[in-house]
Design a protein around this motif. Structure first.
Motif, PDB file in Angstrom:
ATOM      1  N   ASP A 312     -21.496 -23.513  -6.955  1.00  0.00           N
ATOM      2  CA  ASP A 312     -21.678 -24.577  -7.926  1.00  0.00           C
ATOM      3  C   ASP A 312     -23.057 -25.194  -7.763  1.00  0.00           C
ATOM      4  O   ASP A 312     -23.687 -25.078  -6.698  1.00  0.00           O
ATOM      5  CB  ASP A 312     -20.600 -25.650  -7.788  1.00  0.00           C
ATOM      6  CG  ASP A 312     -20.526 -26.535  -9.027  1.00  0.00           C
ATOM      7  OD1 ASP A 312     -20.809 -26.019 -10.121  1.00  0.00           O
ATOM      8  OD2 ASP A 312     -20.204 -27.723  -8.913  1.00  0.00           O
ATOM      9  N   ALA A 313     -23.502 -25.848  -8.831  1.00  0.00           N
ATOM     10  CA  ALA A 313     -24.791 -26.523  -8.843  1.00  0.00           C
ATOM     11  C   ALA A 313     -24.591 -27.968  -9.251  1.00  0.00           C
ATOM     12  O   ALA A 313     -23.803 -28.265 -10.156  1.00  0.00           O
ATOM     13  CB  ALA A 313     -25.754 -25.833  -9.809  1.00  0.00           C
ATOM     14  N   GLY A 314     -25.296 -28.870  -8.583  1.00  0.00           N
ATOM     15  CA  GLY A 314     -25.204 -30.287  -8.897  1.00  0.00           C
ATOM     16  C   GLY A 314     -26.224 -31.065  -8.075  1.00  0.00           C
ATOM     17  O   GLY A 314     -26.704 -30.578  -7.047  1.00  0.00           O
ATOM     18  N   ASP A 315     -26.519 -32.269  -8.498  1.00  0.00           N
ATOM     19  CA  ASP A 315     -27.507 -33.109  -7.818  1.00  0.00           C
ATOM     20  C   ASP A 315     -26.801 -33.999  -6.801  1.00  0.00           C
ATOM     21  O   ASP A 315     -26.523 -35.161  -7.072  1.00  0.00           O
ATOM     22  CB  ASP A 315     -28.256 -33.943  -8.852  1.00  0.00           C
ATOM     23  CG  ASP A 315     -29.313 -34.842  -8.229  1.00  0.00           C
ATOM     24  OD1 ASP A 315     -29.737 -34.551  -7.090  1.00  0.00           O
ATOM     25  OD2 ASP A 315     -29.692 -35.839  -8.872  1.00  0.00           O
ATOM     26  N   PHE A 316     -26.557 -33.466  -5.614  1.00  0.00           N
ATOM     27  CA  PHE A 316     -25.780 -34.208  -4.618  1.00  0.00           C
ATOM     28  C   PHE A 316     -26.586 -35.307  -3.946  1.00  0.00           C
ATOM     29  O   PHE A 316     -26.012 -36.278  -3.421  1.00  0.00           O
ATOM     30  CB  PHE A 316     -25.213 -33.261  -3.552  1.00  0.00           C
ATOM     31  CG  PHE A 316     -26.119 -33.017  -2.376  1.00  0.00           C
ATOM     32  CD1 PHE A 316     -25.991 -33.768  -1.219  1.00  0.00           C
ATOM     33  CD2 PHE A 316     -27.113 -32.047  -2.425  1.00  0.00           C
ATOM     34  CE1 PHE A 316     -26.825 -33.555  -0.132  1.00  0.00           C
ATOM     35  CE2 PHE A 316     -27.944 -31.816  -1.354  1.00  0.00           C
ATOM     36  CZ  PHE A 316     -27.809 -32.575  -0.197  1.00  0.00           C
ATOM     37  N   ASP A 317     -27.933 -35.164  -3.941  1.00  0.00           N
ATOM     38  CA  ASP A 317     -28.758 -36.128  -3.215  1.00  0.00           C
ATOM     39  C   ASP A 317     -29.485 -37.112  -4.123  1.00  0.00           C
ATOM     40  O   ASP A 317     -30.295 -37.917  -3.650  1.00  0.00           O
ATOM     41  CB  ASP A 317     -29.758 -35.407  -2.314  1.00  0.00           C
ATOM     42  CG  ASP A 317     -30.555 -34.337  -3.052  1.00  0.00           C
ATOM     43  OD1 ASP A 317     -30.400 -34.207  -4.281  1.00  0.00           O
ATOM     44  OD2 ASP A 317     -31.330 -33.608  -2.381  1.00  0.00           O
ATOM     45  N   GLY A 318     -29.225 -37.056  -5.423  1.00  0.00           N
ATOM     46  CA  GLY A 318     -29.749 -38.056  -6.332  1.00  0.00           C
ATOM     47  C   GLY A 318     -31.233 -37.996  -6.608  1.00  0.00           C
ATOM     48  O   GLY A 318     -31.827 -39.005  -6.997  1.00  0.00           O
TER      49      GLY A 318
END
Length: 565
Positions: A312-318
């Motif tokens: 999966d891909a996502g902006d976990f660290d903002g």
């Protein structure tokens, strides 16, 4: 706002809640709410690889009534000596309608027969998207053998358009993704294939104990993936070779699409089993180039290709970039590739606290999602072995591959802590987890989890967050058709401490994980914030629009009415 259209969707369904004295983060409710499904893998005792790899699940609103319905893929008999199917009729994929009401309990009804869906092949993955832009979500089913494209007729029924559409893809397909790679307003289709498998020539493999066991993927040749371009007339044309996708092969399992280098065009990341992963960067001219090795996302920090399963891909660290998480085989570690910008990645798995906790398990389904609505993306991993676990075999376990689910909370400081012990006893019970679908099934503002277990019952975990934090729900659609705008990105601006702003980046999608499809709505936990200052929407067309001070604790429908159609 340049003509932005808003609407309010249903809010806060009744659902089911555990007794107030319970502190478990999730409650398992599948049987109680009517999602009664037992996976059948066609076990032969000959350890044929397809038996241990499926299957997937999907959350999608097939009847457009504002709540998520369920589809579960099913296996089939592989050979005459397959274990006997003990259910009614023949094994087939199942469609469950969500009959959520504001006053009644959460309830699902099996409507497979009424739907017209006949999925009796050996099912693997599920993809969801509105391929014909009629406002109704369609299903693409990946199989061991010819795949199926089911068009949603908009009246509760589906039609098999596989042959007419040209999307059969007869190999052993695992996962697929609907995405608009050429930004022409029509969803294209990327299909991930695993290996060339022939039952009559299936190799015989053994464990270290000399007992018969499942073969590793290296015993088979990779099958190669497919890219289908949507013509916009209900048919697709295969462009795999023209797009450059056929230049490199891998034993593919998971796929996710996102704009990894920030140029406004969707890219494709494929998790390969034992081969280097692929990062197909969109050339904006109909072609792709695999940049995974140069980008640092092909192999782990030790230069080793791992057994990629779910991704999966996502902006976990903002920081506004799409990070990548891949699940792997036991004795390896799941891998976190942190995007430092411009599509360059660094393996930060140990530093994030995700290495040691994964070495004992084989991970499959996974997704970035904010289970506690604190504004930071967390991780769930469903586990299940692919080779016999001797400790279970010695206990006479009839299917000795079970392992527990894991839940990791994002600390907001670049790391994670394992909170699996807080998720409930059923959550931690050993199962052979495979596909997982994620979404808000009771419209109460938190994310629920549907786990498809190999050779076991589906499990539906209802989030017990109880809305301790505020949240914002968004459904982004195209104005004329009502199609979910897959690939749209949203920046949700919150007021931070002092003059500092906090921005939550979220992406509209249904792909990612393992063999499964997810809620296309955006659900953003706001943490301690009590209001949203601004929502900035980056539509796939390139249009950018803004919404100020949106209503929170509700789902808002936003139509792009000024972008390119």
């Amino acid at each position: 706002m340049s003509g932005l259209f808003l609407g309010v969707l249903c809010v806060a369904g009744q659902g089911l809640r555990e007794d107030a004295r319970s502190s478990a983060l999730f409650q398992e409710v599948a049987e109680r709410v009517g999602v009664r499904f037992q996976h059948y893998n066609g076990w032969t005792g000959q350890y044929h690889l397809p038996e241990i790899m499926g299957a997937g699940a999907a959350f999608f609103d097939f009847d457009n009534d504002g709540d998520l319905d369920v589809y579960l893929a099913q296996g089939a008999a592989l050979a005459p000596n397959s274990a006997k199917w003990t259910g009614p009729g023949v094994p087939s994929g199942k469609l469950f309608r969500n009959d959520l009401s504001k006053s009644g309990p959460l309830k699902f009804t099996d409507v497979t027969g009424k739907s017209g869906i006949v999925a009796t092949g050996y099912g693997m993955g599920v993809a969801v998207g509105d391929f014909n832009n009629d406002g109704w979500n369609d299903l693409y089913l990946c199989n061991l053998g010819a795949n199926q494209l089911w068009r949603n007729n908009g009246d509760g029924t589906f039609a098999d358009l596989t042959r007419q559409s040209g999307t059969a893809s007869p190999e052993w397909s695992m996962s697929a993704s609907f995405f608009d790679y050429d930004r022409d307003g029509w969803l294209d289709l990327f299909v991930v294939n695993y290996v060339n498998f022939d039952l009559s020539r299936s190799p015989v493999c053994y464990a270290n104990t000399t007992a018969r066991d499942y073969c590793m993927p290296g015993a088979f040749r990779p099958a190669g993936n497919h890219l289908f371009r949507n013509r916009g007339d209900g048919t697709f044309v295969e462009v795999t070779m023209a797009a450059g996708i056929s230049k490199e092969f891998g034993r593919g399992l998971g796929v996710v699409t996102a704009d990894f280098n920030g140029d406004g065009w969707p890219d494709v990341y494929v998790a390969n089993d034992g081969d280097p992963n692929q990062l197909w960067i969109n050339g904006k001219n109909g072609t792709f180039k695999n940049e995974a090795l140069l980008a640092g996302a092909a192999v782990n920090r030790n230069g080793q290709a791992e057994a990629g399963m779910g991704v999966d891909a996502g902006d976990f660290d903002g920081n506004g970039t799409e990070d990548i998480f891949v699940t792997h085989l036991m004795e390896e570690t799941n891998t976190l590739y942190v995007n430092s910008g411009d599509g360059l990645f660094e393996d930060r798995t140990p530093e994030a606290g995700l290495a040691l906790q994964s070495r004992r398990y084989t991970g499959f389904g996974t997704l970035w999602f904010d289970f506690d609505n604190d504004g930071w993306l967390d991780l769930h991993v469903t586990n299940g072995a692919v080779r016999v676990l001797q400790e279970l075999a010695l206990k006479k376990d009839p299917f000795p591959f079970g392992q527990p689910n894991q839940l990791f909370r994002n600390t907001g400081r670049g790391g994670f802590v394992d909170v699996s012990s807080e998720a409930g006893a059923t959550f931690q019970a050993p199962t052979v987890g495979r596909g997982v679908a994620y979404g808000d099934i009771d419209n109460d503002g938190d994310t629920d989890i549907l786990v498809a277990n190999n050779n076991g019952p589906a499990r539906l975990f209802l989030n017990q967050n109880r809305n301790l934090h505020s949240w914002l729900g968004l459904r982004l659609i195209e104005a004329q058709s009502g199609r979910d705008m897959l690939g749209a990105r949203v920046a949700i601006v919150l007021k931070g401490t002092g003059k500092k702003e906090k921005i939550l980046w979220r992406r509209v999608r249904t792909d990612g994980g393992y063999l499964s499809a997810h809620d296309p709505r955006l659900l953003a936990g706001l943490g301690p914030a009590t209001k949203v200052q601004l929502v900035r929407i980056f539509w796939p067309s390139g249009q950018v629009e803004e919404l100020k001070n949106p209503r929170i604790r509700s789902y808002i429908v936003i139509k792009e009415v000024s972008g390119k159609k």
